[in-house]
Motif scaffolding. Sequence first.
Motif, PDB file in Angstrom:
ATOM      1  N   MET A 135       0.384  -1.067  -0.083  1.00  0.00           N
ATOM      2  CA  MET A 135      -0.199  -0.329   0.137  1.00  0.00           C
ATOM      3  C   MET A 135       0.944   1.204   0.128  1.00  0.00           C
ATOM      4  O   MET A 135       2.232   1.352   0.572  1.00  0.00           O
ATOM      5  N   MET A 136       0.369   2.018  -0.833  1.00  0.00           N
ATOM      6  CA  MET A 136       1.247   3.511  -0.772  1.00  0.00           C
ATOM      7  C   MET A 136       0.770   4.269   0.104  1.00  0.00           C
ATOM      8  O   MET A 136       0.148   4.210   1.046  1.00  0.00           O
ATOM      9  N   LYS A 137       2.098   4.584   0.782  1.00  0.00           N
ATOM     10  CA  LYS A 137       1.936   5.684   1.795  1.00  0.00           C
ATOM     11  C   LYS A 137       1.429   7.495   1.862  1.00  0.00           C
ATOM     12  O   LYS A 137       3.227   7.712   0.518  1.00  0.00           O
ATOM     13  N   LEU A 138       1.532   7.994   2.687  1.00  0.00           N
ATOM     14  CA  LEU A 138       1.161   9.291   2.256  1.00  0.00           C
ATOM     15  C   LEU A 138       2.255  10.219   2.257  1.00  0.00           C
ATOM     16  O   LEU A 138       3.335  10.560   1.218  1.00  0.00           O
ATOM     17  N   ASP A 139       3.259  10.173   3.158  1.00  0.00           N
ATOM     18  CA  ASP A 139       4.426  10.520   3.052  1.00  0.00           C
ATOM     19  C   ASP A 139       5.628   9.819   1.797  1.00  0.00           C
ATOM     20  O   ASP A 139       6.581  11.199   0.952  1.00  0.00           O
ATOM     21  N   GLY A 140       5.242   8.720   1.221  1.00  0.00           N
ATOM     22  CA  GLY A 140       5.943   8.348   0.452  1.00  0.00           C
ATOM     23  C   GLY A 140       5.930   9.341  -1.046  1.00  0.00           C
ATOM     24  O   GLY A 140       6.121   9.844  -1.824  1.00  0.00           O
ATOM     25  N   ILE A 141       4.137   9.531  -1.409  1.00  0.00           N
ATOM     26  CA  ILE A 141       3.372  10.379  -2.207  1.00  0.00           C
ATOM     27  C   ILE A 141       3.888  11.295  -1.795  1.00  0.00           C
ATOM     28  O   ILE A 141       4.457  12.486  -3.412  1.00  0.00           O
ATOM     29  N   ALA A 142       4.083  12.606  -0.540  1.00  0.00           N
ATOM     30  CA  ALA A 142       4.459  13.612  -0.502  1.00  0.00           C
ATOM     31  C   ALA A 142       6.143  13.844  -1.471  1.00  0.00           C
ATOM     32  O   ALA A 142       6.664  14.919  -1.727  1.00  0.00           O
ATOM     33  N   ALA A 143       6.964  12.742  -0.593  1.00  0.00           N
ATOM     34  CA  ALA A 143       8.474  12.594  -0.811  1.00  0.00           C
ATOM     35  C   ALA A 143       8.410  12.988  -2.369  1.00  0.00           C
ATOM     36  O   ALA A 143       9.051  13.737  -3.919  1.00  0.00           O
ATOM     37  N   PHE A 144       7.314  12.121  -3.591  1.00  0.00           N
ATOM     38  CA  PHE A 144       7.758  12.100  -4.460  1.00  0.00           C
ATOM     39  C   PHE A 144       7.114  13.344  -5.731  1.00  0.00           C
ATOM     40  O   PHE A 144       8.243  14.155  -6.459  1.00  0.00           O
ATOM     41  N   VAL A 145       6.206  13.550  -4.515  1.00  0.00           N
ATOM     42  CA  VAL A 145       5.961  15.164  -5.565  1.00  0.00           C
ATOM     43  C   VAL A 145       6.544  16.650  -5.166  1.00  0.00           C
ATOM     44  O   VAL A 145       6.813  17.109  -6.408  1.00  0.00           O
TER      45      VAL A 145
END
Length: 300
Positions: free
Chosen positions: A1-11
């Motif tokens: 499952m994708m984690k929000l902090d990973g998405i935040a780091a990517f963006v």
Amino acid sequence: MMKLDGIAAFVATVEAGSISEAARRLGWSKSVVSERLAELERTLGTRLVQRTTRKLSLTQDGGNLLPRARRILAEVDEAAAEIVERRGSLAGPLRISAPVSFGVLHLGRVIYAFLAEHPELELSLELDDRFVDPAADGFDAVIRHGPVEDSRLVAKRLAVTRRTLVASPSYLERAGTPKSIEDLQRHSGILYSNRDTDWRFASADGWRVVKPRTCMRVNNGIIMRDAALAGHGITLLPTFLTYSEIASGSLRHIDIDMEAEGAELYVCYPLARTPSAKVLALVDSLRTAFGNPPYWDSAC
């Protein structure tokens, strides 16, 4: 499952252009940003960003994920803000785009008062004269001066604006004051480069388009105004750019017995997105501050 902090780091990495700058924006260490990004890529089973010693670039999968990742973060921010709003206050991020000249001259004092009234807001204001797409570019709303023809947008009118021909007294003394469309075409024009047929006037037979002798083209209204002040020619500008100079006499209105095509100021947001209380509150503040008719026309 994708984690929000990973998405935040990517963006953040994509928008900042480097992991070190993304870390600064997020308030994390570089190692944490790298770890979260790598973890997201492992979870998805694909490389999202190509890393070299000189730059970062999106892979095809990264490019496909980016707009969705931005929407996910925006939805989370909005959900958190709505919880605060239900307690009777506005909070969280609010990202707005506006035209450069109008923003410099008229948005500041309104926004300062708006932020003082709602101190929990985190406002990002970007000034840009291009036609920004609020959905694609990640804005909650954009302010536009001119027609809104995109059916994907909701447009709320802020004010009706007038455009008038102006020139400096020194130019008019040197070149003469035009009294008609025909006279106008023989004068030097300071033109807005983002419009091909910028000088349009209403006549009994429909619109008349004037193409004066061009002395300058530029995509910024303040520079156009300043070129007119310097005596280089005649320009057609909204009164929100020239009302102070008209009042002082450093610019003069030119009357050719025809009304120039006007424009309207709008706040726009995506049709598919329910406007937040923050956007609606900003619209109300802007309308109240500008007035009806707007203060720059009342002063002329």
